[in-house]
Write an enzyme that holds these catalytic residues in place. Structure first.
Site, PDB file in Angstrom:
ATOM      1  N   CYS A  17     -39.413  60.507  21.759  1.00  0.00           N
ATOM      2  CA  CYS A  17     -38.588  59.324  21.975  1.00  0.00           C
ATOM      3  C   CYS A  17     -37.874  59.450  23.447  1.00  0.00           C
ATOM      4  CB  CYS A  17     -37.409  59.530  20.711  1.00  0.00           C
ATOM      5  SG  CYS A  17     -36.183  60.775  20.825  1.00  0.00           S
ATOM      6  N   ASN A  20     -34.808  62.894  23.185  1.00  0.00           N
ATOM      7  CA  ASN A  20     -35.335  64.099  22.501  1.00  0.00           C
ATOM      8  C   ASN A  20     -34.010  64.657  22.018  1.00  0.00           C
ATOM      9  OD1 ASN A  20     -36.860  67.196  23.070  1.00  0.00           O
ATOM     10  ND2 ASN A  20     -37.323  65.964  21.318  1.00  0.00           N
ATOM     11  N   CYS A  22     -32.324  62.534  18.976  1.00  0.00           N
ATOM     12  CA  CYS A  22     -32.103  61.962  17.701  1.00  0.00           C
ATOM     13  C   CYS A  22     -33.426  61.575  16.717  1.00  0.00           C
ATOM     14  CB  CYS A  22     -31.695  60.454  17.876  1.00  0.00           C
ATOM     15  SG  CYS A  22     -29.888  60.291  18.623  1.00  0.00           S
ATOM     16  N   ARG A  23     -34.259  60.829  17.438  1.00  0.00           N
ATOM     17  CA  ARG A  23     -35.543  60.338  16.758  1.00  0.00           C
ATOM     18  C   ARG A  23     -36.568  61.726  16.652  1.00  0.00           C
ATOM     19  NH1 ARG A  23     -36.516  55.048  19.671  1.00  0.00           N
ATOM     20  NH2 ARG A  23     -35.688  56.274  21.196  1.00  0.00           N
ATOM     21  N   SER A  24     -36.944  61.918  17.798  1.00  0.00           N
ATOM     22  CA  SER A  24     -38.230  62.801  17.931  1.00  0.00           C
ATOM     23  C   SER A  24     -37.981  64.245  17.367  1.00  0.00           C
ATOM     24  CB  SER A  24     -38.986  63.055  19.326  1.00  0.00           C
ATOM     25  OG  SER A  24     -38.054  63.439  20.232  1.00  0.00           O
ATOM     26  N   ASP A 135     -33.972  53.007  17.882  1.00  0.00           N
ATOM     27  CA  ASP A 135     -33.330  53.842  18.557  1.00  0.00           C
ATOM     28  C   ASP A 135     -31.740  53.931  17.831  1.00  0.00           C
ATOM     29  OD1 ASP A 135     -31.127  55.248  20.126  1.00  0.00           O
ATOM     30  OD2 ASP A 135     -32.273  54.303  22.082  1.00  0.00           O
TER      31      ASP A 135
HETATM   32  P1  4NP Z   1     -33.290  59.437  20.987  1.00  0.00           P
HETATM   33  O1  4NP Z   1     -31.928  58.647  20.961  1.00  0.00           O
HETATM   34  O2  4NP Z   1     -34.201  58.925  22.004  1.00  0.00           O
HETATM   35  O3  4NP Z   1     -34.083  58.984  19.655  1.00  0.00           O
HETATM   36  O4  4NP Z   1     -33.076  60.907  21.169  1.00  0.00           O
HETATM   37  C1  4NP Z   1     -31.247  58.375  22.150  1.00  0.00           C
HETATM   38  C2  4NP Z   1     -30.480  59.735  22.608  1.00  0.00           C
HETATM   39  C3  4NP Z   1     -29.687  59.398  23.803  1.00  0.00           C
HETATM   40  C4  4NP Z   1     -29.818  58.026  24.488  1.00  0.00           C
HETATM   41  C5  4NP Z   1     -30.299  57.046  24.202  1.00  0.00           C
HETATM   42  C6  4NP Z   1     -31.348  57.306  22.800  1.00  0.00           C
HETATM   43  N1  4NP Z   1     -28.841  58.087  25.688  1.00  0.00           N
HETATM   44  O5  4NP Z   1     -28.667  56.831  26.090  1.00  0.00           O
HETATM   45  O6  4NP Z   1     -28.138  59.113  26.221  1.00  0.00           O
END
Ligand code: 4NP
Length: 166
Positions: A17, A20, A22-24, A135
């Site tokens: 993602c 790294n 939240c989702r992955s 996201d």
């Molecule tokens: P992820 O979510 O891609 O599912 O880990 C996010 C985590 C942090 C951010 C964006 C999406 N950020 O903007 O810091």
């Protein structure tokens, strides 16, 4: 009979993602849990996750992601890392959460690499689940719950399609 013979080769899978956190890492945790629960462990070598960005390197999963996994009895344990072109050598599948992650991965993938780059939603068989894993970072806990339901469905369908019935 299994469609895939683990004595010939074991599969390595990376989930990707943006951050790294939240989702992955949730995808990694759900997939590992599903593999174990269904008795497919011997078919896999490495199951890991990465971000396309390096913004959160070394951080534990977001507390909402960890809480959602724990609520469903899925253990989660990961330190965020950023994917690089060399990582493609280690994985048979590099699986993106959304189309932006997938585009980034296709640009990064070395020209001669046999690694498959897919959306995890490509394995969806039930359209009640959205194909894109959105996201959830700036939203509420509900987004994480929706992510969890999608990731569980995609994990089960990946195993049915790529490994077969055992
Ligand atoms: P992820 O979510 O891609 O599912 O880990 C996010 C985590 C942090 C951010 C964006 C999406 N950020 O903007 O810091």
């Amino acid at each position: 009979m299994a469609a895939f013979d683990p004595s010939e080769k074991k599969i390595s899978v990376a989930f990707v993602c943006l951050g790294n956190i939240c989702r992955s890492p949730m995808a990694e945790a759900v997939f590992k849990h599903t593999v174990k629960e269904k008795g497919y462990s011997e078919y896999f070598k490495t199951i890991d996750s990465f971000g396309t960005s390096g913004w959160h390197i070394g951080e534990s999963p977001d507390s909402r992601s960890a809480k959602t996994c724990r609520k469903h009895g899925v253990p989660v344990n990961h330190a965020a890392q950023q994917i690089s072109p060399r990582d493609f050598e280690k994985f048979d599948y590099v699986i993106a959460m959304d189309t932006s992650n997938k585009e980034d991965l296709l640009h990064m993938k070395p020209r001669n690499s046999p690694t498959k780059v897919n959306l995890f939603g490509d394995w969806r068989t039930n359209e009640k689940f959205q194909k894109i894993v959105d996201d959830p970072y700036y939203g509420g806990i509900n987004g994480f719950e929706t992510n969890f339901e999608q990731l569980t469905h995609f994990s089960e369908e990946f195993l049915k399609k790529e490994i077969g019935d055992i």
